[in-house]
Design a protein around this motif. Sequence first.
Motif, PDB file in Angstrom:
ATOM      1  N   GLU A   1       0.063 -13.829  -2.401  1.00 24.65           N
ATOM      2  CA  GLU A   1       1.518 -13.728  -2.494  1.00 24.65           C
ATOM      3  C   GLU A   1       1.965 -12.979  -3.745  1.00 24.65           C
ATOM      4  O   GLU A   1       3.130 -13.038  -4.110  1.00 24.65           O
ATOM      5  CB  GLU A   1       2.184 -15.106  -2.417  1.00 24.65           C
ATOM      6  CG  GLU A   1       1.901 -15.836  -1.119  1.00 24.65           C
ATOM      7  CD  GLU A   1       2.725 -17.098  -0.963  1.00 24.65           C
ATOM      8  OE1 GLU A   1       3.545 -17.381  -1.855  1.00 24.65           O
ATOM      9  OE2 GLU A   1       2.541 -17.799   0.044  1.00 24.65           O
ATOM     10  N   MET A   2       1.010 -12.303  -4.425  1.00 22.36           N
ATOM     11  CA  MET A   2       1.433 -11.451  -5.530  1.00 22.36           C
ATOM     12  C   MET A   2       2.186 -10.230  -5.014  1.00 22.36           C
ATOM     13  O   MET A   2       3.040  -9.670  -5.689  1.00 22.36           O
ATOM     14  CB  MET A   2       0.207 -10.992  -6.326  1.00 22.36           C
ATOM     15  CG  MET A   2       0.554 -10.158  -7.569  1.00 22.36           C
ATOM     16  SD  MET A   2      -0.847  -9.208  -8.204  1.00 22.36           S
ATOM     17  CE  MET A   2      -0.789  -7.771  -7.149  1.00 22.36           C
ATOM     18  N   GLY A   3       1.887  -9.807  -3.782  1.00 21.48           N
ATOM     19  CA  GLY A   3       2.560  -8.648  -3.212  1.00 21.48           C
ATOM     20  C   GLY A   3       1.650  -7.452  -3.046  1.00 21.48           C
ATOM     21  O   GLY A   3       2.137  -6.325  -2.940  1.00 21.48           O
ATOM     22  N   LYS A   4       0.319  -7.668  -2.975  1.00 24.08           N
ATOM     23  CA  LYS A   4      -0.601  -6.526  -2.852  1.00 24.08           C
ATOM     24  C   LYS A   4      -0.386  -5.789  -1.525  1.00 24.08           C
ATOM     25  O   LYS A   4      -0.308  -4.568  -1.488  1.00 24.08           O
ATOM     26  CB  LYS A   4      -2.046  -7.028  -2.969  1.00 24.08           C
ATOM     27  CG  LYS A   4      -2.358  -7.723  -4.295  1.00 24.08           C
ATOM     28  CD  LYS A   4      -3.805  -8.146  -4.382  1.00 24.08           C
ATOM     29  CE  LYS A   4      -4.158  -9.160  -3.317  1.00 24.08           C
ATOM     30  NZ  LYS A   4      -3.367 -10.400  -3.432  1.00 24.08           N
ATOM     31  N   SER A   5      -0.298  -6.567  -0.454  1.00 22.97           N
ATOM     32  CA  SER A   5      -0.069  -5.935   0.851  1.00 22.97           C
ATOM     33  C   SER A   5       1.291  -5.257   0.892  1.00 22.97           C
ATOM     34  O   SER A   5       1.469  -4.234   1.568  1.00 22.97           O
ATOM     35  CB  SER A   5      -0.175  -6.974   1.971  1.00 22.97           C
ATOM     36  OG  SER A   5      -1.482  -7.507   2.026  1.00 22.97           O
ATOM     37  N   THR A   6       2.254  -5.807   0.162  1.00 24.57           N
ATOM     38  CA  THR A   6       3.570  -5.166   0.102  1.00 24.57           C
ATOM     39  C   THR A   6       3.484  -3.819  -0.595  1.00 24.57           C
ATOM     40  O   THR A   6       4.193  -2.865  -0.240  1.00 24.57           O
ATOM     41  CB  THR A   6       4.563  -6.082  -0.635  1.00 24.57           C
ATOM     42  OG1 THR A   6       4.596  -7.347   0.025  1.00 24.57           O
ATOM     43  CG2 THR A   6       5.957  -5.476  -0.652  1.00 24.57           C
ATOM     44  N   LEU A   7       2.615  -3.699  -1.613  1.00 26.59           N
ATOM     45  CA  LEU A   7       2.422  -2.403  -2.281  1.00 26.59           C
ATOM     46  C   LEU A   7       1.912  -1.367  -1.298  1.00 26.59           C
ATOM     47  O   LEU A   7       2.356  -0.209  -1.310  1.00 26.59           O
ATOM     48  CB  LEU A   7       1.438  -2.556  -3.453  1.00 26.59           C
ATOM     49  CG  LEU A   7       1.907  -3.415  -4.633  1.00 26.59           C
ATOM     50  CD1 LEU A   7       0.791  -3.527  -5.666  1.00 26.59           C
ATOM     51  CD2 LEU A   7       3.160  -2.815  -5.270  1.00 26.59           C
ATOM     52  N   LEU A   8       0.956  -1.752  -0.433  1.00 24.78           N
ATOM     53  CA  LEU A   8       0.446  -0.813   0.563  1.00 24.78           C
ATOM     54  C   LEU A   8       1.541  -0.443   1.557  1.00 24.78           C
ATOM     55  O   LEU A   8       1.655   0.724   1.956  1.00 24.78           O
ATOM     56  CB  LEU A   8      -0.758  -1.432   1.290  1.00 24.78           C
ATOM     57  CG  LEU A   8      -1.413  -0.543   2.364  1.00 24.78           C
ATOM     58  CD1 LEU A   8      -1.759   0.835   1.810  1.00 24.78           C
ATOM     59  CD2 LEU A   8      -2.646  -1.222   2.925  1.00 24.78           C
ATOM     60  N   GLU A   9       2.376  -1.424   1.947  1.00 24.06           N
ATOM     61  CA  GLU A   9       3.497  -1.104   2.835  1.00 24.06           C
ATOM     62  C   GLU A   9       4.451  -0.123   2.157  1.00 24.06           C
ATOM     63  O   GLU A   9       4.994   0.772   2.799  1.00 24.06           O
ATOM     64  CB  GLU A   9       4.231  -2.378   3.214  1.00 24.06           C
ATOM     65  CG  GLU A   9       3.515  -3.231   4.226  1.00 24.06           C
ATOM     66  CD  GLU A   9       4.407  -4.331   4.759  1.00 24.06           C
ATOM     67  OE1 GLU A   9       5.396  -4.016   5.453  1.00 24.06           O
ATOM     68  OE2 GLU A   9       4.122  -5.498   4.466  1.00 24.06           O
ATOM     69  N   ALA A  10       4.663  -0.294   0.848  1.00 28.56           N
ATOM     70  CA  ALA A  10       5.546   0.628   0.121  1.00 28.56           C
ATOM     71  C   ALA A  10       4.948   2.035   0.093  1.00 28.56           C
ATOM     72  O   ALA A  10       5.671   3.038   0.214  1.00 28.56           O
ATOM     73  CB  ALA A  10       5.771   0.113  -1.296  1.00 28.56           C
ATOM     74  N   LEU A  11       3.623   2.137  -0.115  1.00 29.78           N
ATOM     75  CA  LEU A  11       2.947   3.440  -0.067  1.00 29.78           C
ATOM     76  C   LEU A  11       3.182   4.116   1.281  1.00 29.78           C
ATOM     77  O   LEU A  11       3.541   5.299   1.359  1.00 29.78           O
ATOM     78  CB  LEU A  11       1.443   3.256  -0.302  1.00 29.78           C
ATOM     79  CG  LEU A  11       0.952   3.196  -1.752  1.00 29.78           C
ATOM     80  CD1 LEU A  11      -0.506   2.793  -1.779  1.00 29.78           C
ATOM     81  CD2 LEU A  11       1.140   4.536  -2.437  1.00 29.78           C
TER      82      LEU A  11
END
Length: 902
Positions: free
Chosen positions: A35-45
Amino acid sequence: MKLRSLALNQFKKFTSPVRLDGIADGLNVIVGPNEMGKSTLLEALRAALFEKYSSKAQPITALQNDRNQAGPVVELAFELDDGVYRITKRFVKKPYARLSCPDGRTLEGDAAEDVLRDLLGFDEPGKTGAKAETLGMWNVLWVQQGHSFGALDLPQSARANLHSALESEVGTVLGGRRGRALPQAIEKQLGELVTGGGKPRGAYKELIDNIETLQTDLADLQGRREELSRTLDQLEQAQETLARLSTGDRDEADETELADARKRHGHLAELEARIAAADSDLALKQRNLEQANQALVARTALRQAIADEEEAVETARKGLDDVRGREKEARARLDQLRTAVREAEAGVTTADDAVSHQRRILAAVERKGRIRELEGRHEKAAAAEERQRKARQEAAAILVTDETLTEIRDAAKALETIDSRLSAAATRITFDMAADALSGIEVDGRKVAIDDPPVQAIGPTTITIPGQGRITVEPAVKDRDKLRDQQREARTALETALQTGGVKTVDDAEEQHRRRQKLVQDGELARQEAVLHAPATDDHDAGAEALAGYIESLQLILTRDLADLEIDTLPAKQEADTALRAALEQAEEARSAVDMARAALGGPEDALGALQTQLGTVRTRYDDSGVRLEKRRAELAAAEENQADTALQAAIDAAEKAVSDQEDAIASLKDQRTDETLPQLEARIGRLEQALRDRREKRGNLKETIAGLRSHIEVLEGAGLDEAIEQKARELERATDERHRADREVQVLNLLLTTLRAAEQEAKERYLSPVLNRVRPYLQLLFPGAEITIDEDLRIVGVTREAGYEEAFHHLSMGTQEQIAVLIRLAFAEMLVEQGHPATVILDDALVFSDDHRMNRMFDILNMAARNVQVVIFTCREQLFEELGGRQLSLQAGSAEELVSA
């Protein structure tokens, strides 16, 4: 392409700006807890590069964070051979796209999107957002969480990129497209004869089926020769039975008893009809609740039934067309024999006219009863619609709609936020003095009282002390004027929103909105009640007005029928039933005469009889399937109209009271019953009618059977059965010879396809060597002595390890599948980079199924591959991935001024 930095704001879980800087060549690792947001970073990329900034598709709106639904913003810096590019996009609210190029150009909007696609080689996303096919190779190299194991998802665009790279090194396989098309052509030709499992199909199967049909026909002809002998015996037996049944002394007594039973049945049926009508009304209210619970199951069953019926209709149609053709040919041969039958049918027409007249009288009687029932329903529906109209009028008078209330809430929240910010920034001035000491002290000209709250000074404030002088306080509030302007704007916006809703306070708006929703709900309940009493049918729409029109049309039809029938009053229903039965008996006698005339055709029609039976069966199946299909389609359309839970509960509550009242009425009606029952009387009537009918039918059937048997014997004796048997045997011999030739053709095509596939495999190994050569060093490090197999479409087929045995890829463990899939991605990326194509590998929480030994080897492989390809790893297992090496990256706070949301 090499990633350099990533920044985002108001993007899914990130409600404040964050940055990821310092992404270097080679291996980069971003470690953080769940839940740090790693997958969200990839979605942002992915969003920064591949999603269209102006899209309103659901995947784009889902990028907003749940807290304030602000416009997501993302900025990505990446490097190509000519320098660093920077793409910035804002989605959903005031969307924009801006691409800064190394040559100093800055492109905006669609122009920025077009250049970005040309640089990185992906397709424009569709209306529903970027998909695997539009992303091309990036969908393969950028692996989202949970997608790193199993076979690679290679869209056609990605395969095209890889095939282009392969052919630039080793050329095309098997002569290119033409070479690949040859086995396909042979497979197609073979597929027209047999299935993949080697079973016959098409013309080949039709030939085999024809042989079986000829064998069946030959056996049938031989059976008909035996049938002639049996028919002679049947004729003798039928003549003896007819002589025995020629007397009918019992008929008169049965008819007298039948008339008495019908009279008692009529009286009892009327009472039972009233009880049944009351029971139906009760059942209708009880079914409402049951239907709400079964709606989903019924709808699913309807869809499956529709699919089944569509298939059945198509099958029946094909069979019907075939049988119709053969039946038409047989019927043409019999037309000349049917002239005599038509003369007998003229008598049937006269009897049918009498039946039709009596049916119309009975229909008019029933229509009159239906009109009385519908008039009662119309009265209830009209009352419900009047309540609906009043509720809607009162709701329309309230101006606080959902949109207006949202504007008021937003304006109040904005004003509260500005007031809080001003209060937090103000300088608090507190007077802790006795009442006499406060006497005469003023703040900006206003006297200070002992009970006054602390003064919140935002601007210059003057404190006047009598006899002492003045103290001026000048708070250093940042953006003071801007905050005051925002406060005034927020207050004006709130007042405007309240005026629009016709209310003075936010609480008034909430109360008015709740009252409006209650009125709308009451109106909907009244509408549903009206629909319950006056539902839509095939004859009229829902509602009292439509029902009234339908009642009027029934009245007009009844008046017209009375005029056409030339009668002033209608008889009782029992009288109409009796007259109709008498007319039916006369029509039955006329038809019996026609049957006798038709029986004379029995012999010539036997050949047609089998086809007519088959045609009737097929037609019935086709018609029934069509009727069921249309009925179920209509049922599905009705079932898809949703009903709110609150409305359903209200209908149930109302139905419970109606059920109680109705049960009392039913009990009163049931007290009027006698000891006789309808089933008892119906059984007696049916028994007597059946006895009379059986005796008549037996006599008529025996006469018809005797005439048919005599004609059938004449036909069988002159049908030339021996000649037909000889002809059918010759046809069977010719079809068998043709079957042998088709068998050989299948064998030749199978041999040719096997030979070509062997040659194709040899050429394929040479064609795929660039990928295999790059993945082999990694594979040997992870699985010593192993070889991987991929097909021409670059899908992983299997792995050869011990004793040369090839294991299917999908049979391997999840961990082994994941590790091999990662190796293939690294090989693809190396090949593309060496040929000058942008390629960066990103793995989000990969290698989740690897043991300790395999994990260490995979760490070595990733470091080896990172010498040529930029690799970015996202992981939540900090302790385990400390051994990976590479550049460790972490998220940093960003600037809201650089990434402005909306």
